[in-house]
Design an enzyme around this catalytic site. Structure first.
Site, mmCIF file in Angstrom:
data_model
loop_
_atom_site.group_PDB
_atom_site.id
_atom_site.type_symbol
_atom_site.label_atom_id
_atom_site.label_comp_id
_atom_site.label_asym_id
_atom_site.label_seq_id
_atom_site.Cartn_x
_atom_site.Cartn_y
_atom_site.Cartn_z
ATOM 1 N N ASP A 68 0.813 -1.211 0.000
ATOM 2 C CA ASP A 68 0.000 0.000 0.000
ATOM 3 C C ASP A 68 0.849 1.264 0.000
ATOM 4 O O ASP A 68 0.524 2.250 -0.666
ATOM 5 C CB ASP A 68 -0.932 -0.001 1.219
ATOM 6 C CG ASP A 68 -2.090 -0.983 1.049
ATOM 7 O OD1 ASP A 68 -2.171 -1.618 -0.027
ATOM 8 O OD2 ASP A 68 -2.900 -1.108 1.975
ATOM 9 N N GLY A 69 1.950 1.243 0.738
ATOM 10 C CA GLY A 69 2.830 2.410 0.759
ATOM 11 C C GLY A 69 3.427 2.690 -0.609
ATOM 12 O O GLY A 69 3.550 3.846 -1.019
ATOM 13 N N LEU A 187 -8.096 3.211 11.382
ATOM 14 C CA LEU A 187 -8.616 1.949 11.926
ATOM 15 C C LEU A 187 -7.849 1.552 13.184
ATOM 16 O O LEU A 187 -8.441 1.125 14.182
ATOM 17 C CB LEU A 187 -8.507 0.856 10.861
ATOM 18 C CG LEU A 187 -9.018 -0.532 11.259
ATOM 19 C CD1 LEU A 187 -10.503 -0.508 11.560
ATOM 20 C CD2 LEU A 187 -8.719 -1.547 10.157
ATOM 21 N N SER A 188 -6.527 1.712 13.147
ATOM 22 C CA SER A 188 -5.708 1.376 14.322
ATOM 23 C C SER A 188 -6.021 2.274 15.508
ATOM 24 O O SER A 188 -5.865 1.872 16.664
ATOM 25 C CB SER A 188 -4.218 1.511 13.976
ATOM 26 O OG SER A 188 -3.857 0.636 12.938
#
Length: 289
Positions: A68-69, A187-188
């Site tokens: 993703d990064g 989310l985290s």
């Protein structure tokens, strides 16, 4: 399709062999390839399907090799070229990078023939204002994070929706996210998962001192303005984990829906709900991917 851009993450194991294999496949099909010039120069990838004078933003399709990064970095590198971006996950969790290596090669003919399943994703414009003047402007696909930097100190932030004060945050920081970014840092930090087909702006505090301050979804048409309540050495704003800006006392971060949208190639054999099941261990999946 005549020109494809490939952006590999050279820190991932197996990236070179995968890139070389792609170049061979495109060469057989008569498709030219643009790549970052520093990668070509440092790793001896010249020749074959490579087009040495082609720029990344000229590609009709952008293939991101990593996670993703890497996808976020690829999108930033090609700018607003409107070419669809396909992510191949050779990294970790991979919410954005929907294809594995086998799926990529199994789909090459369809992809080059223009048979693409594409999802258009909302982005955010972010501007840093200092003493009434704009000093930085960027665009984010995932999130904007305002935090205290390396020192573990609480920030005091005033959040406005339009001209109205929403709340005052006393927290380690604040995340302003898109639906696409809802499965990332937000989310985290306890934020909700938001389906990427929606257009909303998500505010998620990081370790808020007041427990009644909760994440909130706002209409995407509303602009959000975050004012730093005091001069705090080390405080800054990070855009998609790619760009960082140091903040000073009384600086403001203005966030609004961007007129630009990113086109992501989605896996036709997998829905967003399938991705949640696979990556988070929902449904019948016992172990997250």
């Amino acid at each position: 399709m005549k020109l494809v851009s490939i952006v590999p993450n050279t820190t991932k194991p197996g990236w070179f062999e995968l890139t070389r294999r792609l170049l061979d496949e495109f060469s057989v099909r008569g498709v030219r390839v643009a790549m970052p010039r520093e990668v070509v120069r440092e790793h001896g990838l010249a020749g074959g399907a490579l087009e040495p004078n082609a720029e990344l933003h000229q590609g009709e399709l952008v293939i991101s090799l990593g996670g993703d990064g890497t996808m976020l970095s690829s999108i930033r590198r090609v700018g607003n070229c409107r070419a669809p971006v396909l992510g191949v996950n050779i990294g970790g969790l991979g919410f954005l990078a929907e294809f594995n290596v086998d799926e990529l090669f199994g789909s090459l003919d369809a992809l080059l023939g223009g048979t693409l399943s594409v999802s258009e994703r909302m982005m955010l414009d972010v501007a840093v204002e200092r003493q009434g003047e704009e000093v930085e402007r960027h665009t984010a696909l995932n999130e904007i994070v305002i935090d205290a930097g390396t020192l573990a100190r609480m920030l005091r932030l005033n959040a406005f929706v339009g001209s109205r004060l929403l709340t005052r945050y006393e927290a380690d920081g604040l995340i302003v996210a898109t639906p696409t970014g809802s499965t990332a840092y937000s989310l985290s930090a306890g934020g909700p998962i938001v389906h990427p087909d929606l257009d909303v702006i998500l505010l998620t505090p990081i370790c808020a001192h007041t427990l009644t301050v909760r994440p909130i979804l706002l209409p995407a048409e509303r602009s959000v303005r975050i004012e730093l309540g005091e001069d705090r050495a080390g405080a800054g704003v990070t855009i998609d984990g790619q760009v960082g800006v140091t903040l000073r006392g009384k600086d403001a971060v203005k966030v609004s829906k961007s007129a630009d949208r990113v086109r992501l190639v989605t896996n036709p054999d997998r829905t967003y709900l399938d991705i949640l099941e696979r990556k988070l261990g929902w449904g019948g999946a016992r172990t997250p991917a």
